[in-house]
Design an enzyme around this catalytic site. Sequence first.
Site, PDB file in Angstrom:
ATOM      1  N   LYS A  13       0.690  -1.403  -0.375  1.00  0.00           N
ATOM      2  CA  LYS A  13       0.189   0.139   0.277  1.00  0.00           C
ATOM      3  C   LYS A  13       0.954   1.475   0.748  1.00  0.00           C
ATOM      4  CE  LYS A  13      -2.265  -0.567   4.057  1.00  0.00           C
ATOM      5  NZ  LYS A  13      -1.868  -2.333   4.499  1.00  0.00           N
ATOM      6  N   ARG A  88      -9.458   2.155   8.925  1.00  0.00           N
ATOM      7  CA  ARG A  88      -8.479   0.576   9.440  1.00  0.00           C
ATOM      8  C   ARG A  88      -9.983  -0.159  10.174  1.00  0.00           C
ATOM      9  NH1 ARG A  88      -2.853   1.007   8.692  1.00  0.00           N
ATOM     10  NH2 ARG A  88      -2.247  -0.670   9.660  1.00  0.00           N
ATOM     11  N   ARG A 123      11.146  -7.359   5.880  1.00  0.00           N
ATOM     12  CA  ARG A 123      10.817  -6.255   5.664  1.00  0.00           C
ATOM     13  C   ARG A 123      12.242  -5.341   6.827  1.00  0.00           C
ATOM     14  NH1 ARG A 123       6.154  -2.458   5.244  1.00  0.00           N
ATOM     15  NH2 ARG A 123       5.769  -3.002   7.822  1.00  0.00           N
ATOM     16  N   ARG A 156      12.022  -3.065  12.072  1.00  0.00           N
ATOM     17  CA  ARG A 156      10.984  -2.813  12.792  1.00  0.00           C
ATOM     18  C   ARG A 156      10.145  -3.159  13.325  1.00  0.00           C
ATOM     19  NH1 ARG A 156       6.412   0.086   8.168  1.00  0.00           N
ATOM     20  NH2 ARG A 156       4.608  -1.391   9.638  1.00  0.00           N
ATOM     21  N   ARG A 167      -0.757  -8.649  13.893  1.00  0.00           N
ATOM     22  CA  ARG A 167      -1.049  -7.551  12.509  1.00  0.00           C
ATOM     23  C   ARG A 167      -2.026  -7.654  12.225  1.00  0.00           C
ATOM     24  NH1 ARG A 167       4.053  -4.478  10.562  1.00  0.00           N
ATOM     25  NH2 ARG A 167       2.695  -3.405   9.611  1.00  0.00           N
TER      26      ARG A 167
HETATM   27  P1  AMP Z   1       1.134   0.622   8.869  1.00  0.00           P
HETATM   28  O1  AMP Z   1       2.165   0.911   8.698  1.00  0.00           O
HETATM   29  O2  AMP Z   1      -0.057   0.705   8.205  1.00  0.00           O
HETATM   30  O3  AMP Z   1       1.495  -0.953   8.794  1.00  0.00           O
HETATM   31  O4  AMP Z   1       0.405   0.975  10.697  1.00  0.00           O
HETATM   32  C1  AMP Z   1       1.537   0.649  11.197  1.00  0.00           C
HETATM   33  C2  AMP Z   1       1.157   0.587  13.111  1.00  0.00           C
HETATM   34  O5  AMP Z   1      -0.008   2.306  13.373  1.00  0.00           O
HETATM   35  C3  AMP Z   1      -0.404  -0.004  13.195  1.00  0.00           C
HETATM   36  O6  AMP Z   1      -0.605  -1.544  13.350  1.00  0.00           O
HETATM   37  C4  AMP Z   1      -1.623   0.260  14.141  1.00  0.00           C
HETATM   38  O7  AMP Z   1      -0.993  -0.032  15.451  1.00  0.00           O
HETATM   39  C5  AMP Z   1      -0.871   1.885  14.002  1.00  0.00           C
HETATM   40  N1  AMP Z   1      -2.181   2.627  12.960  1.00  0.00           N
HETATM   41  C6  AMP Z   1      -2.132   2.529  11.486  1.00  0.00           C
HETATM   42  N2  AMP Z   1      -2.605   3.204  10.818  1.00  0.00           N
HETATM   43  C7  AMP Z   1      -3.879   3.149  11.630  1.00  0.00           C
HETATM   44  C8  AMP Z   1      -5.442   3.094  11.734  1.00  0.00           C
HETATM   45  N3  AMP Z   1      -5.862   4.049  11.043  1.00  0.00           N
HETATM   46  N4  AMP Z   1      -6.356   3.361  13.706  1.00  0.00           N
HETATM   47  C9  AMP Z   1      -5.441   1.910  13.911  1.00  0.00           C
HETATM   48  N5  AMP Z   1      -4.109   2.340  13.623  1.00  0.00           N
HETATM   49  C10 AMP Z   1      -3.200   2.150  13.173  1.00  0.00           C
END
Ligand code: AMP
Length: 210
Positions: A13, A88, A123, A156, A167
């Site tokens: 994404k 989300r 990653r 990370r 996740r």
């Molecule tokens: P991502 O980089 O999009 O995978 O996001 C990393 C982490 O950030 C996720 O595992 C969540 O803990 C948090 N996160 C990102 N976007 C959201 C969202 N829209 N709602 C809640 N938590 C989020």
Amino acid sequence: MKLVLLGAPSAGKGTQAEIISRKLCVPAISTGSMLRDAVKNETPVGLKAKSYMESGKLVPDDVVLGIVIERLERPDCKNGCILDGVPRTIAQAKALEDAGIDIDVALELAISDEEAIRRLTGRRVCGQCSTTYNVVTNPPKKGDICDSCQGELVIREDDEPETVKKRLKVYHEETEPLIEFYKSRGKLVSVDNLPTIEATAKVIFRALGI
Ligand code: AMP
């Protein structure tokens, strides 16, 4: 155009959001990177988000929606934006609608769990400039060193194997229902992940007619 990217963690994404953003000249907004910056800078939002992120859970809706809605009000979003990582949950999608943020297209990047696990555990991220690599699909030129800034590449915290499993579970339970949500509104476009970033981008451009 306001476009939402949907898909499991590691579906690509972030990468595709940047490519579409350049093509359409609208900003790509990633809640994951906004939250990671907030954690790094120890802002009030970062302090609230830290423990949820480290354990692979979703950050509470009010924390995320606050920063997203504020970001979308900035002038650079007047012609549209690409949302990566938000909404989300169904509750977040409804909250965006209630705030008058109308999504034109939800683009699903499909990926199997098996492939997601393979990608997430491979990653690596530059500790200095945040450029992302993958030891399997997009390796750096030299060992664990960033091609752009020579910074050290790290895993990370939320890409550790146990957190990855969590996740994916959260994705299936909380985020996947958004596919039906946008389908029922006639806004869903689905695209399969192809072996290369360029090939997937091509299919996306064709599907979006851009
Ligand atoms: P991502 O980089 O999009 O995978 O996001 C990393 C982490 O950030 C996720 O595992 C969540 O803990 C948090 N996160 C990102 N976007 C959201 C969202 N829209 N709602 C809640 N938590 C989020």
